[in-house]
Design an enzyme around this catalytic site. Structure first.
Site, PDB file in Angstrom:
ATOM      1  N   THR A  17     -23.477  11.648  22.721  1.00  0.00           N
ATOM      2  CA  THR A  17     -22.828  12.536  22.217  1.00  0.00           C
ATOM      3  C   THR A  17     -22.151  12.269  20.299  1.00  0.00           C
ATOM      4  OG1 THR A  17     -21.272  11.207  23.409  1.00  0.00           O
ATOM      5  CG2 THR A  17     -21.714  12.571  24.536  1.00  0.00           C
ATOM      6  N   SER A  18     -21.717  12.629  20.375  1.00  0.00           N
ATOM      7  CA  SER A  18     -21.531  12.314  19.157  1.00  0.00           C
ATOM      8  C   SER A  18     -20.081  11.154  19.226  1.00  0.00           C
ATOM      9  CB  SER A  18     -21.210  13.428  18.235  1.00  0.00           C
ATOM     10  OG  SER A  18     -22.253  14.676  17.909  1.00  0.00           O
ATOM     11  N   THR A  19     -19.741  11.311  20.036  1.00  0.00           N
ATOM     12  CA  THR A  19     -18.273  10.430  19.825  1.00  0.00           C
ATOM     13  C   THR A  19     -18.299  10.078  21.296  1.00  0.00           C
ATOM     14  OG1 THR A  19     -16.978  11.482  20.122  1.00  0.00           O
ATOM     15  CG2 THR A  19     -17.128  11.011  18.066  1.00  0.00           C
ATOM     16  N   GLN A  37     -15.910  11.364  23.444  1.00  0.00           N
ATOM     17  CA  GLN A  37     -16.876  12.891  24.936  1.00  0.00           C
ATOM     18  C   GLN A  37     -17.432  12.178  25.986  1.00  0.00           C
ATOM     19  OE1 GLN A  37     -19.951  13.724  21.500  1.00  0.00           O
ATOM     20  NE2 GLN A  37     -18.379  15.527  20.837  1.00  0.00           N
ATOM     21  N   SER A  54     -23.413  10.246  16.278  1.00  0.00           N
ATOM     22  CA  SER A  54     -23.478  11.339  15.725  1.00  0.00           C
ATOM     23  C   SER A  54     -25.173  11.195  15.434  1.00  0.00           C
ATOM     24  CB  SER A  54     -22.536  11.226  14.112  1.00  0.00           C
ATOM     25  OG  SER A  54     -23.433  12.599  13.774  1.00  0.00           O
TER      26      SER A  54
END
Length: 184
Positions: free
Chosen positions: A8-10, A13, A38
């Site tokens: 996941t990017s962050t 999430q 990211s």
């Protein structure tokens, strides 16, 4: 051996991250590499570890294509590395499994369609820019460094070095040199 990769990017999430881990485990992944970073700017160290870890006959499993690759070029590079190691790729949401001829065909089709869409989008963007320029509505990005010409010149006269001026004003060092050359 099924080897999973989740991303996941962050950190925010978390639910999406947990869902990926759950889906990978339900597919029988014996080992899962996971990261929350990211894909745009950061180095994906866990992806690198996963690609290094897999051995001939293994299958790398991801829940969605965008969790694996940044672009078509990135996807092709990853797939090439996996193929060189005789490792398959399985993308769950697209039901693509590159261990079969049909799966390899589907992956190539998806990659080709994505590339086609990108090229069409760029062509439309260029057409729009050309039309806006013809109507004198498009001027491009505002020159940020040139608006700071007086600051650059005064700081240089005060004895500041170009590198320090660039950092202080948030402009490129080459812009500072260009402004000073034009002012001379």
């Amino acid at each position: 051996m099924y080897v999973g990769y989740a991303r996941t990017s962050t950190v925010e999430q978390q639910a999406g991250h947990e869902a990926q881990l759950r889906d990978l485990q339900s597919q029988g992944c014996e080992k899962v590499f996971s990261e929350q970073v990211s894909s745009v700017n950061a180095k994906r160290t866990e992806l690198e570890r996963a690609v290094e870890f897999v051995r001939e006959g293994d299958i790398l499993v991801v829940t969605r294509l965008d969790r694996l690759a940044r672009s078509v070029g990135d996807l092709l590079q990853i797939v090439s590395r996996l193929e060189a190691k005789k490792v398959g790729l399985k993308i769950l949401d697209m039901a693509i499994d590159t261990t079969s001829p049909t799966g390899r065909l589907l992956l190539n089709l998806v990659g080709a369609i994505a590339q086609f869409e990108r090229e069409i989008m760029i062509a439309r963007q260029r057409e729009g820019i050309a039309k806006a320029k013809a109507q004198h509505k498009f001027r491009g990005r505002a020159p940020t460094a040139r608006r700071k010409t007086s600051d650059v010149v005064s700081m240089h006269r005060a004895g500041k070095k170009p590198t320090d001026i660039a950092k202080a004003l948030g402009v490129g060092r080459s812009s500072v040199y260009r402004i000073l050359a034009e002012a001379a």
